[in-house]
Design a protein around this motif. Structure first.
Motif, PDB file in Angstrom:
ATOM      1  N   MET A   1      -8.456  -5.364  -7.717  1.00  0.00           N
ATOM      2  CA  MET A   1      -7.471  -5.818  -6.745  1.00  0.00           C
ATOM      3  C   MET A   1      -6.152  -5.082  -6.958  1.00  0.00           C
ATOM      4  O   MET A   1      -5.734  -4.868  -8.094  1.00  0.00           O
ATOM      5  CB  MET A   1      -7.254  -7.320  -6.890  1.00  0.00           C
ATOM      6  N   PRO A   2      -5.482  -4.708  -5.881  1.00  0.00           N
ATOM      7  CA  PRO A   2      -4.209  -3.997  -6.012  1.00  0.00           C
ATOM      8  C   PRO A   2      -3.181  -4.767  -6.852  1.00  0.00           C
ATOM      9  O   PRO A   2      -2.433  -4.168  -7.615  1.00  0.00           O
ATOM     10  CB  PRO A   2      -3.734  -3.838  -4.572  1.00  0.00           C
ATOM     11  N   GLU A   3      -3.169  -6.085  -6.715  1.00  0.00           N
ATOM     12  CA  GLU A   3      -2.198  -6.877  -7.477  1.00  0.00           C
ATOM     13  C   GLU A   3      -2.418  -6.708  -8.971  1.00  0.00           C
ATOM     14  O   GLU A   3      -1.459  -6.559  -9.745  1.00  0.00           O
ATOM     15  CB  GLU A   3      -2.296  -8.364  -7.090  1.00  0.00           C
ATOM     16  N   ASP A   4      -3.680  -6.705  -9.393  1.00  0.00           N
ATOM     17  CA  ASP A   4      -3.998  -6.522 -10.811  1.00  0.00           C
ATOM     18  C   ASP A   4      -3.633  -5.120 -11.289  1.00  0.00           C
ATOM     19  O   ASP A   4      -3.159  -4.946 -12.409  1.00  0.00           O
ATOM     20  CB  ASP A   4      -5.486  -6.790 -11.067  1.00  0.00           C
ATOM     21  N   LEU A   5      -3.867  -4.127 -10.437  1.00  0.00           N
ATOM     22  CA  LEU A   5      -3.488  -2.755 -10.793  1.00  0.00           C
ATOM     23  C   LEU A   5      -1.986  -2.648 -11.007  1.00  0.00           C
ATOM     24  O   LEU A   5      -1.527  -2.025 -11.978  1.00  0.00           O
ATOM     25  CB  LEU A   5      -3.920  -1.775  -9.696  1.00  0.00           C
ATOM     26  N   LEU A   6      -1.217  -3.236 -10.105  1.00  0.00           N
ATOM     27  CA  LEU A   6       0.242  -3.188 -10.215  1.00  0.00           C
ATOM     28  C   LEU A   6       0.717  -3.875 -11.494  1.00  0.00           C
ATOM     29  O   LEU A   6       1.515  -3.324 -12.252  1.00  0.00           O
ATOM     30  CB  LEU A   6       0.894  -3.819  -8.989  1.00  0.00           C
ATOM     31  N   LEU A  11       4.281  -2.984 -12.933  1.00  0.00           N
ATOM     32  CA  LEU A  11       5.050  -2.995 -11.680  1.00  0.00           C
ATOM     33  C   LEU A  11       4.987  -4.379 -11.043  1.00  0.00           C
ATOM     34  O   LEU A  11       3.962  -5.057 -11.106  1.00  0.00           O
ATOM     35  CB  LEU A  11       4.501  -1.969 -10.685  1.00  0.00           C
ATOM     36  N   ARG A  12       6.085  -4.748 -10.438  1.00  0.00           N
ATOM     37  CA  ARG A  12       6.146  -5.992  -9.691  1.00  0.00           C
ATOM     38  C   ARG A  12       5.258  -5.880  -8.457  1.00  0.00           C
ATOM     39  O   ARG A  12       5.175  -4.821  -7.825  1.00  0.00           O
ATOM     40  CB  ARG A  12       7.597  -6.237  -9.278  1.00  0.00           C
ATOM     41  N   VAL A  13       4.568  -6.952  -8.140  1.00  0.00           N
ATOM     42  CA  VAL A  13       3.711  -6.972  -6.960  1.00  0.00           C
ATOM     43  C   VAL A  13       4.584  -7.233  -5.734  1.00  0.00           C
ATOM     44  O   VAL A  13       5.256  -8.256  -5.659  1.00  0.00           O
ATOM     45  CB  VAL A  13       2.619  -8.062  -7.085  1.00  0.00           C
ATOM     46  N   ALA A  19       0.300  -2.821   0.306  1.00  0.00           N
ATOM     47  CA  ALA A  19      -0.066  -2.168   1.566  1.00  0.00           C
ATOM     48  C   ALA A  19      -0.230  -0.657   1.383  1.00  0.00           C
ATOM     49  O   ALA A  19      -1.133  -0.047   1.965  1.00  0.00           O
ATOM     50  CB  ALA A  19       0.973  -2.471   2.641  1.00  0.00           C
ATOM     51  N   ALA A  20       0.637  -0.042   0.581  1.00  0.00           N
ATOM     52  CA  ALA A  20       0.531   1.404   0.330  1.00  0.00           C
ATOM     53  C   ALA A  20      -0.747   1.729  -0.433  1.00  0.00           C
ATOM     54  O   ALA A  20      -1.422   2.718  -0.115  1.00  0.00           O
ATOM     55  CB  ALA A  20       1.755   1.905  -0.424  1.00  0.00           C
ATOM     56  N   LEU A  21      -1.088   0.917  -1.424  1.00  0.00           N
ATOM     57  CA  LEU A  21      -2.347   1.138  -2.144  1.00  0.00           C
ATOM     58  C   LEU A  21      -3.541   1.008  -1.212  1.00  0.00           C
ATOM     59  O   LEU A  21      -4.480   1.816  -1.273  1.00  0.00           O
ATOM     60  CB  LEU A  21      -2.478   0.162  -3.321  1.00  0.00           C
ATOM     61  N   HIS A  22      -3.504   0.015  -0.326  1.00  0.00           N
ATOM     62  CA  HIS A  22      -4.571  -0.126   0.682  1.00  0.00           C
ATOM     63  C   HIS A  22      -4.622   1.114   1.571  1.00  0.00           C
ATOM     64  O   HIS A  22      -5.707   1.638   1.850  1.00  0.00           O
ATOM     65  CB  HIS A  22      -4.347  -1.352   1.566  1.00  0.00           C
TER      66      HIS A  22
END
Length: 141
Positions: A1-6, A11-13, A19-22
């Motif tokens: 999940m992008p949130e976990d990657l951030l 990095l703050r989610v 959206a940029a990662l998507h």
């Protein structure tokens, strides 16, 4: 999940980062304009500067890789952490990934490393993609 990657890179989610990662995940080798359009479609109003800031932060954190084929706008991709290369169409600018180069040419070991510890080698192959070749398009000189 992008949130976990951030979170994993400290990095703050934020909605713009997610959206940029998507956007880059959906469109490998996306330009900043591609990402901007996608982020705006998902979130509504977002400034050009905000998207550039997000792309910079994600690249610095190692979540995106920025490539800059000569004569083309910078592109962003999610494939990071390996030493893959790229092939670029001289007519339309289509980009493809090429796994690590094998063989003797081009030489990937520098004859003099000038004291550097070499981490990666960047190779860009240039040519005509199948669509441009089929249409008879010729590269501009």
């Amino acid at each position: 999940m992008p949130e976990d990657l951030l979170r994993g890179v400290g990095l703050r989610v934020t909605s713009a980062r997610v959206a940029a990662l998507h956007a880059v995940g959906e469109n490998q080798h996306a330009t900043a304009d591609d990402v901007l359009s996608s982020v705006r479609a998902e979130l509504g109003t977002v400034s050009v500067q905000a998207v550039y800031d997000v792309l910079h932060a994600l690249t610095d954190a190692g979540l995106l890789r920025r490539i800059e084929p000569a004569g083309h706008p910078a592109r962003y991709e999610r494939r990071t952490g390996d030493n893959h290369h790229h092939i670029v169409c001289r007519v339309c600018g289509t980009i493809g990934d090429v796994d690590c180069t094998v063989g003797h040419a081009p030489c990937l070991t520098p004859s003099d490393d000038h004291g550097f510890v070499v981490e990666t080698a960047e190779v860009t192959y240039w040519g005509l993609c199948p669509a441009c070749r089929a249409s008879g398009a010729a590269p501009s000189t």
